[in-house]
Write an enzyme that holds these catalytic residues in place. Structure first.
Site, mmCIF file in Angstrom:
data_model
loop_
_atom_site.group_PDB
_atom_site.id
_atom_site.type_symbol
_atom_site.label_atom_id
_atom_site.label_comp_id
_atom_site.label_asym_id
_atom_site.label_seq_id
_atom_site.Cartn_x
_atom_site.Cartn_y
_atom_site.Cartn_z
ATOM 1 N N ASP A 229 -0.875 2.127 9.813
ATOM 2 C CA ASP A 229 -2.098 1.331 9.672
ATOM 3 C C ASP A 229 -1.924 0.014 10.416
ATOM 4 O OD1 ASP A 229 -3.065 3.342 8.066
ATOM 5 O OD2 ASP A 229 -3.383 2.091 6.293
ATOM 6 N N ASP B 184 -0.238 5.736 1.330
ATOM 7 C CA ASP B 184 -1.545 5.331 1.866
ATOM 8 C C ASP B 184 -1.715 5.871 3.284
ATOM 9 O OD1 ASP B 184 -4.030 4.078 1.863
ATOM 10 O OD2 ASP B 184 -3.227 2.237 2.706
ATOM 11 N N ASP C 299 0.806 -1.225 0.000
ATOM 12 C CA ASP C 299 0.000 0.000 0.000
ATOM 13 C C ASP C 299 0.836 1.271 0.000
ATOM 14 O OD1 ASP C 299 -2.380 -1.406 0.028
ATOM 15 O OD2 ASP C 299 -2.546 -1.408 2.217
ATOM 16 N N ARG D 228 -8.840 10.725 9.525
ATOM 17 C CA ARG D 228 -8.409 9.434 10.082
ATOM 18 C C ARG D 228 -7.298 9.572 11.119
ATOM 19 N NH1 ARG D 228 -8.394 4.920 5.170
ATOM 20 N NH2 ARG D 228 -10.511 5.319 4.438
#
Length: 402
Positions: A228, A224, A200, A280
Site C-alpha cells: 500500500d 490488509d 494495518d 485491487r
C-alpha cells in the site's frame, strides 16, 4: 564555523520537506522511457541469449558475479522509481541474527538494527532465515534489503513500513502472513524511538515515502494490503513481484479527499498477479499509474480499480478473466456515477484479453500524450510468460547467473 553549522541545523529542520519528492512534470516521458528500455531489451534477445526481454532482469541476472556486484542492482530500475538508489553508496551490512527481541533496543546483527541506521547500507543475509518481527520494521532512508543468495522470509508478525523516508529498495524477500502491530514503542533511528498506534498489517506500507523500488518479492496473505502507498508517497516502481492468496492486493492513494496524492506516480511492471487474489491490483486514487507487461492470471472481483479521477495507463498486460461470467471486467470505477468517471483517463493499449476479459476505458480518447506513450503494441501471451516467468523471489547461487 558558525555559518556552516547554522546551515546544517537548517537542513536538518527542513529534511522532511526534501523527502516529499516533487512529481515528474510530464509522466508520459517516463512511460516512453520504460518502453524504450523494454524494446531495447527485446532487440538484444539472441540465440542462446541469457536475456528474457525484461529490462530489469537483463540488467543484472546474466552476471555470474552478481554477488560481488550486488550494488549494481540499483542501476537497473525503470519507471517512476528509477532514481531509488537505496544503500548503493554505503557499506554492505550482513544480517546474522533473525531475532527481534527488543524493537526499542535492537541488537547489532539483526535486520531491525540495520534498517534504522542513519548511514546508507546495503543489507544482505548470512544464511536462510525466517524473521518474525515483534513490531513494524520502520526503515530509515537510503537502505536496500537484498535477499539474493538466501531464502529470507519476513512472516508471522508486523512487516515493512517506509514512512516519510526516501531511497528504499526491497529485493528478493518473501513477505507473508503479516499481522497488525502497535500500541508499543519502536525505534526508527539510532537517536529516536516513539509510540506506534495500531498498524494495518500490510506487507509493505509506504506512507509519505519517495523513491521506492520493490522488486522480485513474493507476497501473500497479509492482514490488509500486500503493498500500500498512501499519504503523498510518490516516485515508486513495483516490479517482478509474485502476489498470491490475498483479498485487497494493492492500495495506491489514501482517500478520495486526500488531494496530496495527486502527485503520486507509480510504475507497476512485470508482476505476476496469481492464484487466490480477489481485487485491487491496484486500486488507485488521484495520481498517475503506469501498468505495463504484467500477467493477471487470477482475480475474483476485478483487477484495476479506482476513484477520485486517477490516470491509469494499462499497456501490454495479459488479463485472464475468471470463469464467473459476472466478473469478466478488468476495471472497476468506484464511488462515482458514469457521468463523472467517463471523464477520467483510463486507457488500455496492446493488452491481451483472455477468457472474455474486457476493459472499460474512459477519457477523451487517445490524447497526443497517450499516443506518444503507446509505442508498445500487443504482444503474444508467450512473451508475457517469459517476461514474468521469474516473478517473485529468486533462487540465486553464488558464481552463477541468477
Amino acid at each position: 564555523m558558525a555559518i556552516p553549522l547554522l546551515l546544517w541545523l537548517l537542513l536538518c529542520l527542513l529534511a522532511p520537506t526534501f523527502i516529499s519528492s516533487s512529481p515528474v512534470q510530464d509522466p508520459e516521458l517516463v512511460v516512453e522511457e520504460v518502453h524504450k528500455s523494454i524494446n531495447a531489451s527485446r532487440r538484444n534477445l539472441g540465440f542462446l541469449s541469457c536475456g528474457t526481454g525484461n529490462p530489469i532482469d537483463d540488467c543484472w541476472r546474466c552476471d555470474p558475479k552478481w554477488e560481488e556486484n550486488r550494488q549494481q542492482l540499483a542501476d537497473c530500475a525503470i519507471g517512476f522509481g528509477k532514481q531509488a538508489i537505496g544503500g548503493k553508496d554505503g557499506k554492505i551490512y550482513v544480517v546474522t541474527d533473525s531475532g527481534d527481541d527488543d524493537p526499542v533496543n535492537p541488537k547489532p546483527g539483526t535486520l531491525r538494527y540495520a534498517v534504522i541506521q542513519e548511514e546508507p547500507l546495503w543489507i544482505i543475509f548470512a544464511r536462510d532465515m525466517v524473521i518474525t518481527l515483534k513490531e513494524e520494521l520502520i526503515m530509515n532512508s537510503f537502505k536496500t534489503i537484498d535477499g539474493r543468495g538466501a531464502s529470507v522470509h519476513i512472516a508471522g508478525g508486523p512487516c515493512i513500513t517506509i514512512q516519510y523516508v526516501t531511497n528504499i529498495i526491497v529485493h528478493g524477500i518473501n513477505i507473508h502472513d503479516c499481522k497488525r502491530g502497535g500500541n508499543a514503542n519502536v525505534r526508527d533511528s539510532p537517536s529516536h524511538y516513539g509510540w506506534r498506534t495500531i498498524s494495518d498489517g500490510d506487507g509493505v506500507s509506504i506512507f509519505g515515502g519517495s523513491h521506492v523500488w520493490v522488486d522480485h518479492c513474493s507476497l501473500s496473505n497479509c492482514n490488509d494490503g500486500l503493498i500500500d502507498a498512501i499519504h503523498g508517497s510518490t516516485a515508486i516502481t513495483i516490479s517482478n513481484n509474485y502476489m498470491t492468496h490475498h483479498n485487497k492486493v494493492m492500495l495506491l492513494g489514501h482517500s478520495d479527499t486526500f488531494t496530496q496524492d495527486k502527485n503520486m506516480q507509480v510504475t507497476i511492471a512485470f508482476n505476476h498477479f496469481g492464484e487466490g487474489l480477489v481485487q485491487r491490483m491496484p486500486r488507485c486514487r488521484h495520481g498517475y499509474f503506469h501498468v505495463v507487461n504484467n500477467d493477471y492470471t487470477h482475480w475474483e472481483m476485478y483487477a484495476l480499480g479506482g476513484s477520485a479521477s486517477p490516470t491509469i495507463n494499462s499497456q501490454g498486460n495479459r488479463f485472464v478473466a475468471p470463469n464467473d461470467r459476472f466478473n469478466k471486467e478488468v476495471t472497476k470505477y468506484e464511488d462515482a456515477p458514469e457521468s463523472e468517471w467517463k471523464n477520467w483517463n483510463w486507457r488500455s493499449e496492446g493488452d491481451l484479453m483472455v477468457n472474455g476479459a474486457f476493459f472499460t476505458p474512459s477519457g477523451a480518447g487517445a490524447s497526443s500524450s497517450y499516443a506518444k506513450a503507446s509505442s508498445l503494441g500487443a504482444r503474444p501471451s508467450s512473451l508475457i510468460s517469459s517476461i514474468t516467468a521469474g516473478a517473485g523471489s529468486l533462487n540465486c547461487r553464488k558464481g552463477k547467473p541468477c
